[in-house]
Design a protein around this motif. Structure first.
Motif, PDB file in Angstrom:
ATOM      1  N   ALA B 137       0.721  -1.420  -0.023  1.00 42.32           N
ATOM      2  CA  ALA B 137       0.002   0.141   0.060  1.00 42.32           C
ATOM      3  C   ALA B 137       1.059   1.219   0.063  1.00 42.32           C
ATOM      4  O   ALA B 137       0.620   2.181  -0.562  1.00 42.32           O
ATOM      5  CB  ALA B 137      -0.912  -0.009   1.194  1.00 42.32           C
ATOM      6  N   HIS B 138       2.038   1.362   0.531  1.00 44.61           N
ATOM      7  CA  HIS B 138       2.908   2.423   0.457  1.00 44.61           C
ATOM      8  C   HIS B 138       3.517   2.650  -0.911  1.00 44.61           C
ATOM      9  O   HIS B 138       3.312   3.880  -1.219  1.00 44.61           O
ATOM     10  CB  HIS B 138       4.166   1.984   1.406  1.00 44.61           C
ATOM     11  CG  HIS B 138       4.023   2.081   2.994  1.00 44.61           C
ATOM     12  ND1 HIS B 138       4.347   0.853   3.588  1.00 44.61           N
ATOM     13  CD2 HIS B 138       3.613   2.915   3.746  1.00 44.61           C
ATOM     14  CE1 HIS B 138       4.048   0.999   4.674  1.00 44.61           C
ATOM     15  NE2 HIS B 138       3.583   2.276   5.058  1.00 44.61           N
ATOM     16  N   ARG B 139       3.672   1.611  -1.614  1.00 42.27           N
ATOM     17  CA  ARG B 139       4.010   1.470  -3.069  1.00 42.27           C
ATOM     18  C   ARG B 139       2.910   2.098  -3.804  1.00 42.27           C
ATOM     19  O   ARG B 139       3.238   3.358  -4.571  1.00 42.27           O
ATOM     20  CB  ARG B 139       4.271   0.138  -3.436  1.00 42.27           C
ATOM     21  CG  ARG B 139       5.439  -0.122  -4.204  1.00 42.27           C
ATOM     22  CD  ARG B 139       5.385  -1.778  -4.352  1.00 42.27           C
ATOM     23  NE  ARG B 139       6.315  -1.939  -5.341  1.00 42.27           N
ATOM     24  CZ  ARG B 139       7.698  -2.270  -4.911  1.00 42.27           C
ATOM     25  NH1 ARG B 139       8.098  -2.485  -3.930  1.00 42.27           N
ATOM     26  NH2 ARG B 139       8.682  -2.358  -6.030  1.00 42.27           N
ATOM     27  N   THR B 140       1.607   1.742  -3.510  1.00 47.19           N
ATOM     28  CA  THR B 140       0.607   2.225  -4.416  1.00 47.19           C
ATOM     29  C   THR B 140       0.494   3.632  -4.003  1.00 47.19           C
ATOM     30  O   THR B 140      -0.028   4.408  -4.995  1.00 47.19           O
ATOM     31  CB  THR B 140      -0.562   1.407  -4.001  1.00 47.19           C
ATOM     32  OG1 THR B 140      -0.221   0.012  -4.286  1.00 47.19           O
ATOM     33  CG2 THR B 140      -1.852   1.843  -5.073  1.00 47.19           C
ATOM     34  N   ARG B 393       3.497  10.537   6.197  1.00 49.44           N
ATOM     35  CA  ARG B 393       5.086  10.831   6.245  1.00 49.44           C
ATOM     36  C   ARG B 393       5.682   9.360   5.879  1.00 49.44           C
ATOM     37  O   ARG B 393       6.878   9.530   5.221  1.00 49.44           O
ATOM     38  CB  ARG B 393       5.591  11.024   7.854  1.00 49.44           C
ATOM     39  CG  ARG B 393       5.338  12.413   8.342  1.00 49.44           C
ATOM     40  CD  ARG B 393       5.866  12.609   9.761  1.00 49.44           C
ATOM     41  NE  ARG B 393       5.719  13.834   9.977  1.00 49.44           N
ATOM     42  CZ  ARG B 393       4.675  14.627  10.110  1.00 49.44           C
ATOM     43  NH1 ARG B 393       3.432  14.273  10.132  1.00 49.44           N
ATOM     44  NH2 ARG B 393       4.737  16.021  10.409  1.00 49.44           N
ATOM     45  N   SER B 394       5.106   8.146   6.022  1.00 50.52           N
ATOM     46  CA  SER B 394       5.544   6.974   5.324  1.00 50.52           C
ATOM     47  C   SER B 394       5.648   7.090   3.898  1.00 50.52           C
ATOM     48  O   SER B 394       6.825   6.486   3.349  1.00 50.52           O
ATOM     49  CB  SER B 394       4.661   5.834   5.818  1.00 50.52           C
ATOM     50  OG  SER B 394       4.900   5.316   7.043  1.00 50.52           O
ATOM     51  N   VAL B 395       4.648   7.678   3.231  1.00 53.73           N
ATOM     52  CA  VAL B 395       4.684   7.715   2.034  1.00 53.73           C
ATOM     53  C   VAL B 395       5.732   8.722   1.165  1.00 53.73           C
ATOM     54  O   VAL B 395       6.369   8.404   0.250  1.00 53.73           O
ATOM     55  CB  VAL B 395       3.319   7.950   1.440  1.00 53.73           C
ATOM     56  CG1 VAL B 395       3.443   7.907  -0.104  1.00 53.73           C
ATOM     57  CG2 VAL B 395       2.487   6.703   1.650  1.00 53.73           C
ATOM     58  N   TYR B 396       5.925   9.630   1.982  1.00 55.13           N
ATOM     59  CA  TYR B 396       6.973  10.950   1.559  1.00 55.13           C
ATOM     60  C   TYR B 396       8.241  10.212   1.739  1.00 55.13           C
ATOM     61  O   TYR B 396       9.076  10.173   0.890  1.00 55.13           O
ATOM     62  CB  TYR B 396       7.047  11.772   2.503  1.00 55.13           C
ATOM     63  CG  TYR B 396       6.142  13.206   1.972  1.00 55.13           C
ATOM     64  CD1 TYR B 396       4.452  12.928   2.132  1.00 55.13           C
ATOM     65  CD2 TYR B 396       6.699  14.153   1.706  1.00 55.13           C
ATOM     66  CE1 TYR B 396       3.783  14.129   1.591  1.00 55.13           C
ATOM     67  CE2 TYR B 396       5.792  15.547   1.277  1.00 55.13           C
ATOM     68  CZ  TYR B 396       4.582  15.087   1.096  1.00 55.13           C
ATOM     69  OH  TYR B 396       3.839  16.333   0.603  1.00 55.13           O
TER      70      TYR B 396
END
Lengths: 150, 577
Positions: B137-140, B393-396
């Motif tokens: 999901a982080h990737r997406t 913040r995880s996705v940044y």
């Protein structure tokens, strides 16, 4: 750091709420804020503010949060700028902030938890020291201290 | 356990000692690189005399096969077993080896697979990227936010996706279904699985954190066998599990002072991250050491250039320095969101480097070694922000990882000698449920949630580096967590600082919702984790590996995490003498 004028003020207002105890004579005490502890703050270490060094050996007060203590009743706790979600002594990947103050209480006292804000008064001691019981190393401490909920 | 038809002697032993058979380390089914160093340990319950036990490999004495001397410790650490140890051993013959430990009637057998790298070095360099906790999901979300999604099609590819090889990686360790970053990194760095909180060892019954049987790390191996330059680059504290896994042998990842010494023993050429306090003598305010050792000065004395800011790092790179110690924060380096918007500790540390620049500097410095290099780069706060349920913040930091991988691909694409691997170390329970839409009626998160046809494509407006200019959109992703402590949830981004879901509760060791996050627009969520949890936890889900370059073709299908080490060792030809 800015805000020196603010931290220099005597903290009659805060300490007026303290009950009769060794903390109660705090109206004569200088208040040190976490923001006023250091004059420089870098990767290679910190330098204590001149005012903090000058107050070493004198009774002062500070306000902050009690880190989750090791035992419910103790003579030792750690004061932090912000509430800590984790017990640094208990978790293997604790992220212990560096700007902390170790508080040695005058006598064993039940310790408040749940991130309560407290005001502490005690004799300021500056310099590296490993706690003889836990090995916990601190650079700045309050001795013969007492605290109240803020 | 062995057969229950054993004689009286065994029964007597069982009565006076804990019921466990001899344990042989490395454990059964270990995959061991020929020539790689490891400690053989056997624990004999009941503490028999040395004359009463035997340890053989393929029928020969272990001592003869491994070429070391036996240490035999009856009642190790006062416990009711004897420890048989041959340290710093190695085997050179590829194939299956059978190890048998006997004490009286009791026999234990394990099989090890010794693997060679017969084709020599296909790759001169390896760049291993670890997205700590990076889940699908982080990737997406990173792809939606940095490339855009219109009519179901993306506006571009992530660098981490656009690679020829892909595999599913399983991450469990020797002790548990769900792993941690120490155990997980150790699998990549040694080819052996271990247990939670451990690195570079097998978790035996010894009590000392440094007393367990060791296995050689990539940091040690590539220097010893190939003379490669080594880089360890992260945005967490450098002593944290993932970077430490390149060099460390300890049962306890939290022993940062031990780990700093291990970095100094192995001496990777490029060391960059946060976590300076464990390098400073205890008399220095801000130190976390318990002694007067000054590791910044020790590294300098060994020829390292010390840098503490992005500018100093760039200057060292421009000056052509090949050995650098970079410590940019007392704690973790601030994440991409906090550096972009001036939050976190950026007022104290205003010139922290970006992981992308760290990666570029590391590659440039390491590539000066004519033998090649092994570089590990970690985007470590993807995991930390997933723990704190702070998904933006995880996705940044996922986007930051992607940019760092792009820099490595730019290097590798100009040559055909560099294996680039991008792999998470473990998963988090995360998923994209739909979108939140402020225009939907009602005040609560569930009333603002759009699922299926109501999950309209959000417009995150990425900047030139792929980071959204704002996360405070009227319509934004609904990114959810499957494990959590008690907390207050308002479905809003945490603009001012990292989310703190829970704080210590009145009962010792338990956690309750952080009241400062509770408001009339939030809902109270009862945690689904034990009350001792203060954040979300890791998941056992497989993770996605992508790779390119010589040797990468070995990545396909589902693999165990130890296979990543094996592919690296094979690509670099580490089996050769």
């Amino acid at each position: 750091m800015r805000g020196c004028g603010l931290s220099r003020r005597k903290v009659l207002t805060v300490l007026a709420t303290l009950s009769a105890s060794s903390v109660a004579r705090a109206d004569d005490l200088e208040f040190i804020s976490f923001g006023g502890l250091y004059k420089s703050f870098g990767v290679l270490g910190y330098e204590f503010a001149d005012r903090v060094r000058a107050l070493s050996g004198k009774r002062v007060s500070m306000a902050g949060y009690m880190a989750p203590p090791l035992t419910a009743e103790s003579t030792f706790f750690v004061l932090t700028r912000e509430p800590l979600a984790i017990c640094p002594f208990c978790q293997s990947d604790a992220d212990w902030p560096v700007d902390i103050l170790v508080v040695y209480l005058e006598q064993a006292t039940p310790l408040v938890t749940a991130g309560a804000k407290v005001v502490v008064a005690g004799e300021l001691e500056v310099g590296s020291l490993a706690d003889p019981e836990t090995g916990f190393v601190s650079q700045i401490r309050l001795r013969h201290a007492a605290y109240r909920r803020a | 356990m062995r057969s229950t038809s054993a004689g009286i002697g065994l029964l007597a032993t069982l009565i006076v000692s804990p019921v466990f058979a001899q344990t042989i380390y490395p454990l059964d089914r270990a995959e061991i690189l020929v020539g790689a160093r490891f400690d053989l340990k056997v624990e004999f319950p009941g503490s028999p005399a040395l004359s009463a036990v035997s340890v053989t490999i393929d029928g020969e004495s272990a001592e003869k096969m491994l070429g070391g001397s036996v240490e035999y410790v009856e009642r190790e650490d006062g416990q009711d077993y004897a420890a048989f140890l041959i340290r710093n051993a190695g085997l050179t013959k590829p194939g299956i080896h059978t190890v048998v430990a006997k004490a009286g009637e009791k026999t234990s057998t394990v099989k090890w697979e010794l693997f060679d790298t017969p084709n020599g070095a296909a790759a001169k360099n390896v760049i291993l990227f670890i997205g700590d906790g990076l889940s699908v999901a982080h990737r997406t979300a990173a792809r939606i936010m940095s490339k855009g999604l219109v009519e179901g099609r993306y506006g571009g590819e992530l660098a981490i996706d656009d690679m020829p090889q892909m595999a599913l990686v399983s991450t469990s360790g020797t002790d548990s279904v769900v792993t941690d970053s120490a155990n997980a990194m150790s699998a990549y760095a040694t080819g052996h699985k271990t247990c939670v909180n451990a690195m570079g060892i097998y978790c035996s019954r010894a009590k000392g954190n440094l007393s367990h049987p060791k296995v050689e790390t990539l940091g040690e191996l590539v220097k010893r066998k190939r003379g490669l330059a080594v880089g360890v680059v992260t945005n967490t504290e450098i002593e944290d599990a993932t970077p430490a896994g390149m060099v460390a042998h300890t049962r306890r990842r939290a022993d940062y002072n031990d780990i700093v010494k291990m970095f100094h023993d192995v001496k990777p050429d490029i060391i960059m991250g946060g976590g300076s306090p464990n390098f400073l003598p205890k008399s220095t305010p801000g130190s976390k050491r318990a002694d007067e050792e000054n590791f910044v000065e020790k590294f300098k004395a060994d020829g390292y250039t010390f840098v503490s800011t992005a500018s100093e790092m760039s200057a060292a790179a421009t000056a052509g320095k090949t050995k650098m110690l970079g410590l940019f924060n007392t704690s973790n380096v601030d994440g991409a969101y906090d550096r972009k918007f001036g939050k976190g500790a950026t007022s104290k540390f205003p010139d922290q480097p970006d992981l992308v620049d760290q990666t570029k500097v590391a590659i440039e410095a390491l590539a000066k070694n004519e033998n090649g290099f092994m570089l590990m780069v970690e985007s470590g706060r993807i995991d930390k922000y997933a723990h704190s349920l702070d998904w933006e913040r995880s996705v940044y930091d996922t986007i930051m990882l992607d940019n760092a991988v792009k820099a490595a691909k730019d290097f590798a694409g100009k040559r055909n000698d560099t294996l680039v691997i991008v792999v998470p170390d473990h998963a988090h329970m995360v998923g994209i449920l739909g979108t939140y839409d402020e225009d939907l009626p009602g005040g609560s998160p569930r009333e603002k949630l759009g699922v299926y046809e109501k999950s309209k494509f959000p417009q995150y407006r990425p900047d030139k580096d792929g980071y959204p200019e704002s996360i405070d959109l009227k319509q934004r992703l609904a990114f959810t967590f499957g494990s959590y402590p008690d907390h207050c949830f308002d479905a809003r981004p945490h603009l001012e600082g990292e989310f703190v879901p829970a704080v210590a509760g009145p009962e010792k060791g338990t956690y309750v919702a952080n009241e400062t996050a509770c408001s009339n627009t939030s809902v109270r969520v009862t945690g689904n984790l034990p009350r001792e949890a203060n954040t979300g936890v890791h998941a056992a889900d497989d993770v996605v590996l992508t790779a390119m370059g010589p040797g990468a073709e070995a990545f396909r299908g589902r693999i165990d995490n130890t296979r990543v080490f094996r592919v690296i060792a094979t690509a670099l030809g580490l089996g050769r003498e």
